[in-house]
Design a protein around this motif. Structure first.
Motif, PDB file in Angstrom:
ATOM      1  N   LEU A   9      52.199  21.208  78.347  1.00  0.00           N
ATOM      2  CA  LEU A   9      52.118  22.428  78.790  1.00  0.00           C
ATOM      3  C   LEU A   9      52.536  23.200  77.551  1.00  0.00           C
ATOM      4  CD1 LEU A   9      54.121  22.106  82.217  1.00  0.00           C
ATOM      5  CD2 LEU A   9      51.729  22.648  81.720  1.00  0.00           C
ATOM      6  N   ASN A  10      52.934  22.862  76.055  1.00  0.00           N
ATOM      7  CA  ASN A  10      53.356  23.792  75.374  1.00  0.00           C
ATOM      8  C   ASN A  10      52.086  23.932  74.339  1.00  0.00           C
ATOM      9  OD1 ASN A  10      55.967  24.200  76.410  1.00  0.00           O
ATOM     10  ND2 ASN A  10      56.865  22.488  74.981  1.00  0.00           N
ATOM     11  N   LEU A  11      50.912  23.237  74.479  1.00  0.00           N
ATOM     12  CA  LEU A  11      49.849  23.212  73.702  1.00  0.00           C
ATOM     13  C   LEU A  11      49.089  24.730  73.874  1.00  0.00           C
ATOM     14  CD1 LEU A  11      48.304  19.671  74.239  1.00  0.00           C
ATOM     15  CD2 LEU A  11      49.758  20.614  72.187  1.00  0.00           C
ATOM     16  N   PRO A  12      48.479  24.975  73.072  1.00  0.00           N
ATOM     17  CA  PRO A  12      47.683  26.282  73.180  1.00  0.00           C
ATOM     18  C   PRO A  12      46.719  26.120  74.422  1.00  0.00           C
ATOM     19  CG  PRO A  12      47.409  25.525  70.879  1.00  0.00           C
ATOM     20  CD  PRO A  12      48.277  24.363  71.667  1.00  0.00           C
ATOM     21  N   LEU A  13      46.464  27.483  74.880  1.00  0.00           N
ATOM     22  CA  LEU A  13      45.670  27.439  75.905  1.00  0.00           C
ATOM     23  C   LEU A  13      44.394  26.767  75.809  1.00  0.00           C
ATOM     24  CD1 LEU A  13      46.319  29.006  78.623  1.00  0.00           C
ATOM     25  CD2 LEU A  13      44.488  30.825  77.609  1.00  0.00           C
ATOM     26  N   MET A  14      43.625  27.057  74.925  1.00  0.00           N
ATOM     27  CA  MET A  14      42.206  26.583  74.388  1.00  0.00           C
ATOM     28  C   MET A  14      42.355  24.937  74.609  1.00  0.00           C
ATOM     29  SD  MET A  14      39.405  27.782  73.981  1.00  0.00           S
ATOM     30  CE  MET A  14      38.001  27.061  73.981  1.00  0.00           C
ATOM     31  N   THR A  15      43.371  24.435  73.806  1.00  0.00           N
ATOM     32  CA  THR A  15      43.470  23.002  73.779  1.00  0.00           C
ATOM     33  C   THR A  15      43.655  22.171  74.931  1.00  0.00           C
ATOM     34  OG1 THR A  15      44.887  23.478  71.719  1.00  0.00           O
ATOM     35  CG2 THR A  15      44.477  21.164  72.288  1.00  0.00           C
ATOM     36  N   ARG A  16      44.322  22.937  75.956  1.00  0.00           N
ATOM     37  CA  ARG A  16      44.469  22.383  76.947  1.00  0.00           C
ATOM     38  C   ARG A  16      43.470  22.536  77.992  1.00  0.00           C
ATOM     39  NH1 ARG A  16      48.817  25.351  80.137  1.00  0.00           N
ATOM     40  NH2 ARG A  16      48.577  26.985  78.522  1.00  0.00           N
ATOM     41  N   TYR A  17      42.695  23.672  78.041  1.00  0.00           N
ATOM     42  CA  TYR A  17      41.504  23.734  78.645  1.00  0.00           C
ATOM     43  C   TYR A  17      40.483  22.610  78.260  1.00  0.00           C
ATOM     44  CZ  TYR A  17      36.749  25.404  80.052  1.00  0.00           C
ATOM     45  OH  TYR A  17      35.706  25.493  80.808  1.00  0.00           O
ATOM     46  N   LEU A  18      40.304  22.353  76.902  1.00  0.00           N
ATOM     47  CA  LEU A  18      39.357  21.226  76.570  1.00  0.00           C
ATOM     48  C   LEU A  18      39.876  19.971  77.056  1.00  0.00           C
ATOM     49  CD1 LEU A  18      38.385  22.780  72.933  1.00  0.00           C
ATOM     50  CD2 LEU A  18      36.966  22.798  75.243  1.00  0.00           C
ATOM     51  N   GLN A  19      41.191  19.715  76.950  1.00  0.00           N
ATOM     52  CA  GLN A  19      41.653  18.462  77.547  1.00  0.00           C
ATOM     53  C   GLN A  19      41.302  18.249  78.904  1.00  0.00           C
ATOM     54  OE1 GLN A  19      45.999  18.404  76.539  1.00  0.00           O
ATOM     55  NE2 GLN A  19      45.540  17.510  74.531  1.00  0.00           N
ATOM     56  N   TRP A  20      41.665  19.346  79.792  1.00  0.00           N
ATOM     57  CA  TRP A  20      41.305  19.249  81.018  1.00  0.00           C
ATOM     58  C   TRP A  20      39.714  19.008  81.376  1.00  0.00           C
ATOM     59  CZ3 TRP A  20      39.257  23.452  84.336  1.00  0.00           C
ATOM     60  CH2 TRP A  20      39.228  22.839  85.808  1.00  0.00           C
ATOM     61  N   VAL A  21      38.925  19.918  80.823  1.00  0.00           N
ATOM     62  CA  VAL A  21      37.532  19.529  80.876  1.00  0.00           C
ATOM     63  C   VAL A  21      36.964  18.385  80.697  1.00  0.00           C
ATOM     64  CG1 VAL A  21      35.319  20.328  80.231  1.00  0.00           C
ATOM     65  CG2 VAL A  21      37.090  22.316  81.008  1.00  0.00           C
ATOM     66  N   SER A  22      37.309  17.886  79.309  1.00  0.00           N
ATOM     67  CA  SER A  22      36.855  16.483  78.638  1.00  0.00           C
ATOM     68  C   SER A  22      37.467  15.436  79.774  1.00  0.00           C
ATOM     69  CB  SER A  22      37.207  16.230  77.597  1.00  0.00           C
ATOM     70  OG  SER A  22      38.564  16.468  77.120  1.00  0.00           O
ATOM     71  N   GLY A  23      38.540  15.687  80.525  1.00  0.00           N
ATOM     72  CA  GLY A  23      39.303  14.648  81.174  1.00  0.00           C
ATOM     73  C   GLY A  23      38.494  14.691  82.600  1.00  0.00           C
ATOM     74  N   VAL A  24      38.033  15.587  82.981  1.00  0.00           N
ATOM     75  CA  VAL A  24      37.246  15.860  84.355  1.00  0.00           C
ATOM     76  C   VAL A  24      36.013  15.123  84.149  1.00  0.00           C
ATOM     77  CG1 VAL A  24      35.898  17.656  85.749  1.00  0.00           C
ATOM     78  CG2 VAL A  24      38.289  17.845  85.123  1.00  0.00           C
ATOM     79  N   LEU A  25      35.182  15.421  82.807  1.00  0.00           N
ATOM     80  CA  LEU A  25      33.862  14.710  82.529  1.00  0.00           C
ATOM     81  C   LEU A  25      34.039  13.178  82.574  1.00  0.00           C
ATOM     82  CD1 LEU A  25      32.698  17.033  79.784  1.00  0.00           C
ATOM     83  CD2 LEU A  25      31.958  16.747  82.228  1.00  0.00           C
ATOM     84  N   VAL A  26      35.088  12.693  82.158  1.00  0.00           N
ATOM     85  CA  VAL A  26      35.075  11.235  82.247  1.00  0.00           C
ATOM     86  C   VAL A  26      35.788  10.678  83.536  1.00  0.00           C
ATOM     87  CG1 VAL A  26      35.154  11.019  79.796  1.00  0.00           C
ATOM     88  CG2 VAL A  26      37.224  11.251  80.825  1.00  0.00           C
ATOM     89  N   GLY A  27      36.031  11.524  84.207  1.00  0.00           N
ATOM     90  CA  GLY A  27      36.676  10.997  85.613  1.00  0.00           C
ATOM     91  C   GLY A  27      38.261  10.955  85.790  1.00  0.00           C
ATOM     92  N   ASP A  28      38.875  11.310  84.580  1.00  0.00           N
ATOM     93  CA  ASP A  28      40.138  11.398  84.472  1.00  0.00           C
ATOM     94  C   ASP A  28      40.922  12.755  84.827  1.00  0.00           C
ATOM     95  OD1 ASP A  28      42.824  11.035  84.018  1.00  0.00           O
ATOM     96  OD2 ASP A  28      42.702  11.282  81.853  1.00  0.00           O
ATOM     97  N   LEU A  29      41.313  12.595  86.009  1.00  0.00           N
ATOM     98  CA  LEU A  29      41.655  14.143  86.726  1.00  0.00           C
ATOM     99  C   LEU A  29      43.152  14.298  86.498  1.00  0.00           C
ATOM    100  CD1 LEU A  29      39.482  14.085  89.757  1.00  0.00           C
ATOM    101  CD2 LEU A  29      38.817  15.217  87.633  1.00  0.00           C
ATOM    102  N   GLY A  30      43.865  13.371  85.929  1.00  0.00           N
ATOM    103  CA  GLY A  30      45.355  13.700  85.795  1.00  0.00           C
ATOM    104  C   GLY A  30      46.096  12.954  86.905  1.00  0.00           C
ATOM    105  N   THR A  31      47.302  13.291  87.067  1.00  0.00           N
ATOM    106  CA  THR A  31      48.225  12.662  88.080  1.00  0.00           C
ATOM    107  C   THR A  31      49.106  13.801  89.050  1.00  0.00           C
ATOM    108  OG1 THR A  31      48.931  11.073  86.565  1.00  0.00           O
ATOM    109  CG2 THR A  31      49.958  10.942  88.489  1.00  0.00           C
ATOM    110  N   SER A  32      48.926  13.561  90.295  1.00  0.00           N
ATOM    111  CA  SER A  32      49.296  14.807  91.029  1.00  0.00           C
ATOM    112  C   SER A  32      50.927  14.761  90.774  1.00  0.00           C
ATOM    113  CB  SER A  32      49.316  14.191  92.655  1.00  0.00           C
ATOM    114  OG  SER A  32      49.989  14.852  93.405  1.00  0.00           O
TER     115      SER A  32
END
Lengths: 316, 296, 537
Positions: free
Chosen positions: A57-80
């Motif tokens: 959560l402390n990473l810059p906004l842009m990095t977190r966005y890219l991490q999230w999008v690339s995660g979504v693209l490979v089907g890794d949506l994180g943990t609830s």
């Protein structure tokens, strides 16, 4: 036609990209600290900080966005945050309720709406037309959740034909599962069918007013032949547009209808996740819903091209 | 020039008609008359509720709870003993206010955007269309749920959420309607007179697309009432103790088995209002849109 | 073969036709002529029984031994497209855009003969050939949007003639087409009449077209037959006053009080040109067709150079799509040209800023074609006429408005009216009043009389002529109608695909055209006087 499709496809990608940004930004400004939600109010500052660091959560906004999008693209949506299971599993588990529900509802609405719309148009001004149009007026005005409650009262409380709510799961037999989807599907389909029926009728009447209908009549074709062979195909374009839009309505409608029937579907998942501030679930499931809406609209665009030869030839 | 009188004989009726003629035609349009009556009844009820309701909706009388409709409590009472009829009267205010402001938001932002896109074409149009695609990609209720979840539930946020979805509806309509007006020769005459596109939009485009906008506004108004009811039903719209139709339905749900009247009347109120507005919109469209008026 | 007796038609409570009598024999071309609203199209629709819902007919329509008014819908369906075919005015909308032309032609054949798809297609190919569309080039699988207006009209004719009908009804079949195409389509119709020995009911507002084509003529006014008989006899004798009025109006030449001003006389007198256009090029961007090549802009106006002198009336003649409207819009600074120069009253309009340019341009005004579409229906006449005053940044005074209205033969009372309260001819006067408000020296008239009935057309031409006599106004007169050019203009320019191909004084150019295209254009244009002079009875 290829160029038309490429253009539609680029606009699809653009809309998709923009919508991920919008969703991400919205989630950023939602009040509430995910770490705090996970650990509860009793957490110390140190553990909070540690968890924040671990969650990135402390990473810059842009990095977190890219991490999230690339995660979504490979089907890794994180943990609830609240269920502590992968979000993708959660969504998959809920989709097997919502997707059949949406499909049944859309099918139901189409098979009710198209024939009644055609009937009303072909009997314009006669009793059948006035009757159908009166019913559709009513259908549009009825809130689907109220209609759902009414059906629960009649079919579940009074007649006890179907359960009042809940979902037994597909492993309890397809018949039982379908039985609990019938009322929600009807509730969802009814207002949509009313709208679609009206659109079908007016699109047909519009097409019947065109000059080429007169040409066809002058050929000797009867009134009904003209309707079936000429007007119907032309009327398909607005009907398809509305069907595309209705898919979006159906998806959104599940949020409320699944609440009425206590169905464990995507809509209810999103709703619960919002109230529990389980942002990662909200984020991912909203992205999936939006993506499917955009995809359906793209399919409608392809259908246009198949129906209308003016779009097929590059010359137009 | 002496023969000038000749061609005065056959006068052609046109889009523009005198007010009296319009009223006479409106009186013959069944949808319009029924719709206008229903809408007036609802508006009148909402206004009356400010000065008088049969019972005080804030007072809880548990003794009288869950009464079936009778001569005292016309629509019965709820589980707190409040008079349903009074609550529906006060709730109408709420529904109308939310839908009205949401339509106003859509008109105020959507129409300038749409007409601008039609006037300027090029990049502005492209941006607007992408924006439209974007908003349409978010199902209205979904974004409303998200917005109210973020900013907290309440009538104001419900208005914003519904209003945002109205923007692209009006933007799209006013753009496509304006695009049919731009090629007209009278617009060309104004361009030849050196008028700017903003001025042309105000003088020529807007007056000629106003009909369509009015019709769409009544439709969005009725959709707004349905959406508000939906949001309040899931607890994200109007908050208690202010009565609202959607909220009343939510409270009725758990009691449907033994107090179905609690669900019946708010639902009928919604249907009645939406039906009235839709009929009014249909009637107005028949009366105002010359294209749909033709018969074959 | 077809005989109509005492046919009367009411739609709602309005009487459309009164006691119509009409007879058509096989192999005969019957011309039905009338002004707009005279009921000529309704006569055709009555024969086809395709009338609007609320119509009531009385009288008799007999086709061979079939009584059409007594036939039911099934009998009519068998008649339509089989024994009676019909061709409509607007070829652009008469064909279903989502079906191939082959399907549309074969459809009628299959319906009437029950032929197989293959047989019907073979027959369709034959018919296409007959109407002059090479099936190799315009195959059955083409869609309407891939064809030009003239080609589409041929397809519509093919559909109507697919079953070799005994009677063909053609309702203004060439009105929407250019003159050269019009000539081809009329020729085709005559050929089909001869080959199939069918009767043709040709409906038109244009006496020239009818005189060229029809054996018999019926003149109709306000739903009543005025006169009928052999075409040449009727048109030469002009025994009925309405026939005389129509014929006179069609060939009307305004009486000019001043001498014509041509380019050559102006040059001799060393007058300065009012407008000088040099090497004007206008381009439109075209739609992108592939991802990799940049689309080539379409050159609508291609290196046009000409002058207009004070008091001169210069005609700009050409077929649709030749660039004449673009040229007009560019002169009026609504379009920005790609390159070239426009000098008006010694000011270069293209390199001045917007404000200066519009101020300089106040003496250049326009009159449009469509008397219905050129006014905002929600504005009053006062507002409408005042609009061009925006160029000089003020509103017109009441006096100026009244003066402009009086100049065009309207009255001061009209200021408070809305456009819909005027008839077509009056609206065109209104359009001229709007142009006059800035006291222009040049009026660009874009097809100002094309949409008007002949009698009104004559009045408007008189008005324009009077203004030119009184105020020394120059006109750039854009038209496709050569008879108007001959009657009204001093010089003429012929335009074809963006280029000016021939220029000269009207008399010289019409009598002795140099360019091949000009010659074609002149030959194709229907000319009532010429026909009456040459054709035997």
């Amino acid at each position: 036609m290829l160029y038309y499709l490429i253009r539609r496809f680029t606009s699809l990608l653009l809309t998709l990209a923009l919508s991920t940004i919008v969703i991400f930004m919205v989630m950023e400004i939602v009040p509430g600290d995910p770490a705090l939600i996970i650990l509860g109010i009793g957490a110390t500052d140190e553990t909070l900080a540690a968890l924040r660091e671990q969650m990135g959560l402390n990473l810059p906004l842009m990095t977190r966005y890219l991490q999230w999008v690339s995660g979504v693209l490979v089907g890794d949506l994180g943990t609830s945050y609240t269920y502590s299971v992968p979000v993708s599993e959660l969504i998959a588990e809920r989709s097997i309720v919502s997707i059949p529900l949406a499909i049944i509802a859309l099918t139901l609405s189409t098979i009710i709406a198209i024939p009644t719309g055609i009937l009303a148009a072909s009997k314009r001004g006669q009793i059948a037309d006035t009757g159908i149009m009166g019913l559709t007026q009513l259908g549009i005005a009825i809130p689907n959740f109220w209609f759902a409650m009414l059906m629960v009262y009649v079919f579940a409380v009074m007649l006890r034909w179907v359960p009042a709510g809940g979902f037994p799961g597909w492993d309890q037999g397809i018949f039982n599962a379908l039985k609990s989807l019938v009322l929600p599907a009807v509730a969802l389909a009814l207002p949509q069918a009313a709208i679609l029926s009206r659109v079908t009728r007016s699109a047909l009447l519009e097409a019947l007013g065109e000059d080429y209908i007169r040409t066809a009549r002058a050929k000797g074709l009867t009134r009904s032949m003209v309707l079936w062979r000429h007007a119907l195909r032309d009327a398909l374009i607005p009907v398809l547009t509305i069907m595309g839009l209705q898919f979006a309505f159906l998806l959104a409608g599940t949020i409320i209808i699944e609440n009425v029937f206590y169905l464990p579907g995507l809509g209810r998942l999103i709703f619960q996740a919002i109230t529990q501030r389980d942002l990662i679930v909200v984020e991912s499931s909203v992205v999936l819903l939006v993506a499917s809406v955009i995809l359906i609209n793209f399919m409608v665009d392809i259908a246009y091209a198949l129906v209308d030869p003016r779009l097929q030839s590059e010359r137009s | 020039m002496s023969e000038l009188g000749i061609d005065r004989s056959h006068q052609i009726p046109d889009e523009r008609e005198t007010w009296r003629h319009f009223v006479r035609k409106a009186m013959r349009n069944r949808s319009f008359v029924i719709g206008a009556i229903i809408t007036s009844v609802i508006l009148f009820t909402a206004l009356i509720s400010f000065i008088w309701t049969p019972f005080d909706v804030t007072k809880l009388e548990i003794v009288n709870r869950l009464k079936k409709p009778d001569w005292v409590y016309w629509f019965g009472t709820d589980h707190f003993g409040r008079d349903m009829f009074s609550m529906i009267m006060v709730g109408s205010r709420n529904s109308i206010a939310v839908a009205f402001v949401a339509v106003a938001i859509g008109l105020a932002i959507g129409v300038p955007l749409g007409t601008l896109a039609a006037a300027r074409k090029g990049i502005i149009e492209e941006i607007l269309m992408r924006f439209n695609d974007l908003v349409f990609a978010f199902p209205a209720l979904l974004s409303a749920v998200m917005i109210t979840a973020i900013f907290g539930p309440g009538a104001v946020n419900a208005i914003i959420a519904i209003g945002i979805f109205n923007i692209p509806v009006f933007a799209r309509l006013s753009r496509s309607a304006a695009m049919t007006i731009w090629p007209r020769e009278y617009v060309m005459a104004a361009r030849v007179a050196g008028k700017s596109s903003t001025r042309i939009t105000i003088e020529h485009i807007l007056p000629n697309i106003a009909n369509l906008l009015i019709v769409q506004a009544t439709i969005q108004f009725s959709l707004g009432i349905l959406a508000e009811a939906g949001l309040s039903y899931v607890g994200l719209g109007t908050q208690p103790p202010m009565p609202s139709w959607g909220r009343m339905l939510f409270e009725a749900q758990t009691m449907i088995g033994f107090a179905p009247h609690m669900a019946l009347f708010p639902g009928i109120a919604i249907i009645f209002t939406v039906l009235g507005l839709n009929l009014l919109g249909d009637g107005l469209r028949d009366l105002l849109d010359p294209k749909l008026r033709r018969e074959r | 073969m077809l005989s109509i007796q005492n046919l009367s038609l009411d739609i709602g409570n309005t009487s459309i036709l009164k006691d119509i009598d009409l007879k058509i024999e096989q192999g005969q071309v019957m011309g039905l002529v009338g002004e707009s609203g005279s009921g000529k199209s309704m006569t055709a629709l009555a024969i086809m029984q395709l009338l609007p819902h609320s119509s009531t007919t009385t009288g008799q329509i007999n086709f061979d031994d079939i009584n059409i008014l007594d036939s039911d819908e099934n009998q009519m369906c068998n008649l339509r497209g089989d024994d009676i075919g019909m061709v409509f005015q607007e070829p652009m909308t008469a064909l279903n855009p989502v079906k191939t032309i082959g399907e549309q032609i074969a459809e009628g054949i299959r319906f009437h003969t029950g032929a197989s798809g293959k047989d019907a297609r073979e027959r369709a190919i034959e018919i296409l050939q007959q109407v002059g569309l090479d099936p190799m080039q315009y195959g059955l699988d083409r869609y309407p949007h891939e064809l030009s207006g003239g080609q589409r009209q041929r397809v519509v004719i093919a559909i109507a003639c697919a079953m070799q009908p005994k009677l063909l009804i053609a309702d203004e079949p060439t009105t929407a087409l250019d003159v050269t195409i019009q000539a081809q389509i009329l020729e085709l119709l005559q050929k089909l009449v001869e080959e199939n020995n069918m009767g043709l009911l040709l409906i038109s507002h244009d006496l020239g077209v009818i005189a060229d084509t029809a054996d018999e003529i019926t003149i109709i006014r306000s739903g009543e037959i005025i006169e009928c008989g052999p075409t040449m006899e009727i048109l030469r004798n002009q025994s009925h006053s309405y026939t005389r009025q129509l014929a006179k109006a069609s060939t009307h030449v305004p009486v000019r009080k001043t001498r014509p001003v041509t380019a050559s006389t102006s040059k001799k007198r060393q007058t300065e040109p009012l407008l000088q256009v040099t090497d004007l090029i206008c381009e439109y961007p075209t739609k992108r067709k592939s991802l990799f090549t940049k689309p080539k802009p379409f050159r609508a106006v291609d290196g046009v150079t000409f002058d207009i002198y004070p008091g001169q009336t210069l005609a700009l003649v050409g077929e649709s799509g030749c660039g004449k409207s673009t040229l007009a819009k560019t002169l009026l600074q609504v379009h920005r040209p790609h390159s070239g120069e426009i000098v008006f009253e010694n000011k270069n309009l293209l390199n001045s800023n917007r404000k200066e340019m519009f101020a300089a341009r106040r003496h250049m005004q326009i009159v449009f074609q469509d008397p219905y579409g050129s006014f905002n229906p929600r504005h009053k006449v006062g507002n409408i006429v005042s609009e061009p005053m925006h160029l000089v940044n003020r509103k017109a005074t009441q006096d100026e408005l009244i003066k402009a209205l009086l100049q065009v033969g309207l009255s001061a009372d009209d200021l408070e009216k809305y456009p819909h309260e005027f008839s077509g001819g009056q609206r065109q006067r209104l359009a001229i009043a709007r142009a006059l408000i800035t006291k222009p020296r040049l009026i660009i008239a874009d097809e100002p009389v094309s949409a008007l009935d002949v009698s009104i057309r004559a009045q408007i031409l008189d008005l324009l002529n009077e203004l030119r006599d009184n105020f020394q106004i120059s006109y750039l007169f854009i038209t496709h109608d050569l008879s108007v050019v001959r009657a009204f203009c001093d010089d003429v320019m012929v335009m074809n695909s963006g280029k000016i191909i021939e220029t000269g004084s009207v008399t010289k150019l019409f009598d002795n055209p140099k360019d091949e295209y000009t010659r074609q254009l002149l030959a194709a244009a229907p000319d009532l006087q010429r026909t009456l002079g040459t054709k035997p009875i």
